[in-house]
Scaffold this motif. Structure first.
Motif, short mmCIF file in Angstrom:
data_model
loop_
_atom_site.label_atom_id
_atom_site.label_comp_id
_atom_site.label_asym_id
_atom_site.label_seq_id
_atom_site.Cartn_x
_atom_site.Cartn_y
_atom_site.Cartn_z
N GLY A 164 0.78 -1.23 0.00
CA GLY A 164 0.00 0.00 0.00
C GLY A 164 0.81 1.27 0.00
O GLY A 164 0.25 2.37 0.08
N ARG A 165 2.14 1.18 -0.12
CA ARG A 165 2.98 2.37 -0.05
C ARG A 165 3.74 2.64 -1.36
O ARG A 165 4.70 3.41 -1.37
CB ARG A 165 3.98 2.26 1.11
N VAL A 166 3.38 1.96 -2.42
CA VAL A 166 3.91 2.28 -3.75
C VAL A 166 2.73 2.72 -4.61
O VAL A 166 1.56 2.48 -4.26
CB VAL A 166 4.64 1.07 -4.39
N SER A 167 3.00 3.39 -5.72
CA SER A 167 1.89 3.84 -6.56
C SER A 167 1.19 2.64 -7.20
O SER A 167 1.80 1.57 -7.36
CB SER A 167 2.40 4.80 -7.64
N PRO A 168 -0.08 2.79 -7.56
CA PRO A 168 -0.79 1.66 -8.19
C PRO A 168 -0.09 1.13 -9.44
O PRO A 168 -0.05 -0.08 -9.66
CB PRO A 168 -2.16 2.26 -8.51
N ILE A 169 0.47 2.03 -10.23
CA ILE A 169 1.18 1.60 -11.44
C ILE A 169 2.44 0.83 -11.07
O ILE A 169 2.76 -0.22 -11.65
CB ILE A 169 1.53 2.80 -12.33
N GLN A 170 3.20 1.34 -10.08
CA GLN A 170 4.40 0.62 -9.64
C GLN A 170 4.05 -0.78 -9.16
O GLN A 170 4.74 -1.75 -9.48
CB GLN A 170 5.09 1.40 -8.52
N GLU A 171 2.97 -0.89 -8.39
CA GLU A 171 2.55 -2.21 -7.90
C GLU A 171 2.19 -3.13 -9.06
O GLU A 171 2.60 -4.29 -9.10
CB GLU A 171 1.37 -2.06 -6.95
N ARG A 172 1.42 -2.62 -10.00
CA ARG A 172 1.01 -3.42 -11.16
C ARG A 172 2.22 -3.88 -11.97
O ARG A 172 2.25 -5.00 -12.49
CB ARG A 172 0.08 -2.61 -12.05
N GLN A 173 3.20 -2.99 -12.15
CA GLN A 173 4.37 -3.38 -12.93
C GLN A 173 5.08 -4.58 -12.32
O GLN A 173 5.63 -5.41 -13.04
CB GLN A 173 5.35 -2.20 -13.04
N MET A 174 5.05 -4.68 -11.00
CA MET A 174 5.69 -5.82 -10.35
C MET A 174 4.79 -7.05 -10.35
O MET A 174 5.18 -8.12 -10.79
CB MET A 174 6.07 -5.44 -8.91
N THR A 175 3.57 -6.88 -9.86
CA THR A 175 2.74 -8.04 -9.57
C THR A 175 2.10 -8.66 -10.81
O THR A 175 1.61 -9.79 -10.75
CB THR A 175 1.64 -7.68 -8.56
N SER A 176 2.12 -7.94 -11.94
CA SER A 176 1.57 -8.51 -13.17
C SER A 176 2.58 -9.37 -13.91
O SER A 176 2.25 -9.98 -14.93
CB SER A 176 1.06 -7.39 -14.10
N VAL A 177 3.80 -9.45 -13.41
CA VAL A 177 4.80 -10.35 -14.00
C VAL A 177 4.66 -11.69 -13.30
O VAL A 177 5.02 -11.83 -12.13
CB VAL A 177 6.23 -9.79 -13.85
N THR A 178 4.14 -12.66 -14.01
CA THR A 178 3.84 -13.96 -13.39
C THR A 178 4.75 -15.07 -13.90
O THR A 178 4.41 -16.25 -13.79
CB THR A 178 2.36 -14.32 -13.65
N ASP A 179 5.91 -14.71 -14.45
CA ASP A 179 6.88 -15.72 -14.84
C ASP A 179 7.21 -16.61 -13.64
O ASP A 179 7.21 -16.15 -12.48
CB ASP A 179 8.16 -15.05 -15.34
N ALA A 180 7.55 -17.84 -13.92
CA ALA A 180 7.76 -18.82 -12.85
C ALA A 180 8.92 -18.46 -11.93
O ALA A 180 8.98 -18.93 -10.79
CB ALA A 180 7.98 -20.20 -13.46
N ASN A 181 9.86 -17.62 -12.42
CA ASN A 181 11.03 -17.31 -11.60
C ASN A 181 10.87 -16.01 -10.82
O ASN A 181 11.83 -15.52 -10.22
CB ASN A 181 12.30 -17.25 -12.46
N VAL A 182 9.67 -15.42 -10.80
CA VAL A 182 9.43 -14.13 -10.15
C VAL A 182 8.49 -14.31 -8.95
O VAL A 182 7.41 -14.88 -9.07
CB VAL A 182 8.82 -13.12 -11.15
N PHE A 183 8.91 -13.78 -7.78
CA PHE A 183 8.13 -13.87 -6.54
C PHE A 183 8.02 -12.49 -5.92
O PHE A 183 9.03 -11.90 -5.49
CB PHE A 183 8.79 -14.85 -5.57
N ASN A 184 6.80 -11.95 -5.88
CA ASN A 184 6.54 -10.66 -5.26
C ASN A 184 6.00 -10.86 -3.85
O ASN A 184 5.09 -11.66 -3.62
CB ASN A 184 5.51 -9.88 -6.09
N ILE A 185 6.58 -10.09 -2.91
CA ILE A 185 6.16 -10.15 -1.51
C ILE A 185 5.83 -8.73 -1.05
O ILE A 185 6.70 -7.86 -1.05
CB ILE A 185 7.26 -10.74 -0.61
N ALA A 186 4.57 -8.50 -0.69
CA ALA A 186 4.16 -7.21 -0.13
C ALA A 186 4.21 -7.33 1.39
O ALA A 186 3.48 -8.12 1.98
CB ALA A 186 2.76 -6.85 -0.59
#
Length: 465
Positions: free
Chosen positions: A165-187
């Motif tokens: 909740g402390r990054v911009s919506p676009i910044q969050e989307r740029q990270m979390t919309s990458v669903t490649d198997a080698n990518v892990f997002n932790i909020a």
């Protein structure tokens, strides 16, 4: 070229080992044993080089354990995704020069270093028949740039922590919309500083780091700083060529001290007088401005602002500058960092003369950010993002007559549309790459800011043998 730790606890290592090591095994940050100097004739011979060729000339002075042909190929491949032929073009606005660093795939300056670092990691892992698990914390742009730099690459998994909740919506989307198997997002349910502290503590677990081959993609990795040195050199060459000036001031919005530290390295590397002044610009999270203006490097609460990538208190690259500030003494650095960890502050009043020879600093309010965006749009038809507006405001306050000032534009304004639209009074058109994110599926784990919980998650999903 050999590299040493700010804390003096490792044997000197070559460049490629610094890249893989990230954070030194003694907990310090890695630096070149010496900073190579460029004489005036060499500097002038670089006029007219493409950005890629200039990057090779600068980087080759710090890298001697990668064959020339391979280094050139890495650089070429790293800048192919950029949408401007100059990579980092300068836009001229009545005495101010805006250095646009947002023409990479995630529209932020971090792409300039992280496209290179991602390709470099892949090259080294293939060469050594090895693997790596990258761990990083982000206040916004580093995470997406890091993910885009390594997504889909073999032998690499990446774990990125961002403050929920402390990054911009676009910044969050740029990270979390990458669903490649080698990518892990932790909020994480905390601040960027919490995430950064967790990452540093995990790297401090030497057995864990060794077992899982941990790598760093934050600006604690020296390769990040090196790639950023290039655009300072490119800007100086441009100003020298077009204005017959030999001194350039740089205004740098900064929270983690990495971008402006690259400018400090460029200043020490280039001929005397190429860089006149480094203006450090902060938002309300002003620990670095207080350090420069008062000698007070002390933690305060993290304040949420319209420039979230700078909402930082403990600047992870400050230790590199502290090393030079304390006469390149590892013992003094160890003592200072232990004191800072225990007390949350360092008093550096005795060093103010030295500090002020290197930097000036300005802290910019939210009201001033909006006013700067509004005035720049009204007067020039040019749109600033909030971070860049922090730097421009500082530049206007510190501008010296007759000395050109380059302001680093660190992100495309559409990444922070709500603030920008409030300032300019009209909607922004989203670039196609950002508009496409809105309909993509996302994947992210929301977790407590708890080191053990996060370390267990990493162990369960890491590459290993």
């Amino acid at each position: 070229m050999q590299y040493i730790s700010t804390r003096g606890g490792i044997t000197a290592v070559p460049f490629t080992e610094t890249v893989k090591m990230g954070l030194a095994t003694d907990g310090g940050l890695l630096l070149p044993r010496t900073i190579p100097r460029v004489d005036r004739s060499t500097f002038e011979s670089w006029q007219g080089l493409s950005y890629q060729d200039l990057a090779f000339e600068v980087m080759a002075r710090f890298i001697d354990d990668i064959p020339v042909s391979d280094l050139k190929a890495l650089i070429k491949r790293s800048y192919e995704p950029f949408d401007h032929p100059d990579i980092a073009p300068l836009v001229h606005l009545d005495g101010l020069h805006i250095l646009e660093l947002f023409h990479g795939p995630t529209l932020a300056f971090k792409d300039i270093a992280l496209q290179f670092l991602g390709n470099l990691f892949e090259y080294l892992l293939r060469r050594d028949d090895s693997f790596m698990n990258i761990i990083g914390a982000t206040s916004g742009d580093t995470g997406s740039a890091a993910i885009y730099g390594v997504r889909g690459k073999e032998r690499l998994n990446i774990f990125i922590l961002h403050p929920h909740g402390r990054v911009s919506p676009i910044q969050e989307r740029q990270m979390t919309s990458v669903t490649d198997a080698n990518v892990f997002n932790i909020a994480i349910q905390g601040t960027f500083d919490d995430g950064q502290s967790i990452v540093k503590d995990i790297f401090g677990d030497v057995a864990f780091k060794g077992r899982y081959h941990l790598g760093a993609i934050n600006s604690i990795n020296w390769a990040r700083i090196l790639a950023q040195v290039v655009y300072y050199v490119a800007s100086c060459l441009h100003i020298t060529s077009h204005e017959n000036d030999r001194a350039t001031t740089f205004a740098v919005p900064t929270g983690n001290f990495g971008d402006i530290f690259a400018g400090y390295i460029a200043k020490k590397m280039l001929p005397e007088g190429c860089i006149s002044k480094l203006v450090l610009a902060t938002n309300a999270n002003d620990i670095l401005a207080r350090m420069i203006n008062q000698g007070d490097y002390s933690l305060g609460p993290v304040i949420a602002t319209s420039s979230p990538s700078m909402d930082i208190q403990a600047a992870s690259n400050f230790e590199r500058y502290l090393y030079y500030l304390l006469d390149s003494s590892p013992q003094h650095v160890v003592a200072a960092m232990a004191r800072f960890k225990e007390q949350g502050s360092l008093q550096l009043e005795d060093c103010l003369g030295h500090i002020r020879r290197d930097f000036v600093a300005v802290s910019v309010t939210e009201e001033e950010v909006l006013q700067t965006i509004t005035e720049c749009y009204r007067n020039h038809g040019y749109i600033l993002d909030p971070h860049t507006a922090v730097g421009v405001r500082a530049a206007l306050q510190q501008r010296a007559q007759g000395i050109p000032t380059v302001c680093l534009a660190t992100a495309h304004p559409a990444k922070f549309a709500a603030t920008v639209e409030q300032a300019i009074g009209r909607p922004l058109d989203l670039p196609a790459s950002l508009a496409a994110l809105l309909d993509l599926p996302t994947r992210c784990e929301i977790m407590a800011a708890d080191r053990q919980q996060i370390q267990t998650y990493i162990a369960n999903h890491a590459l290993h043998r």
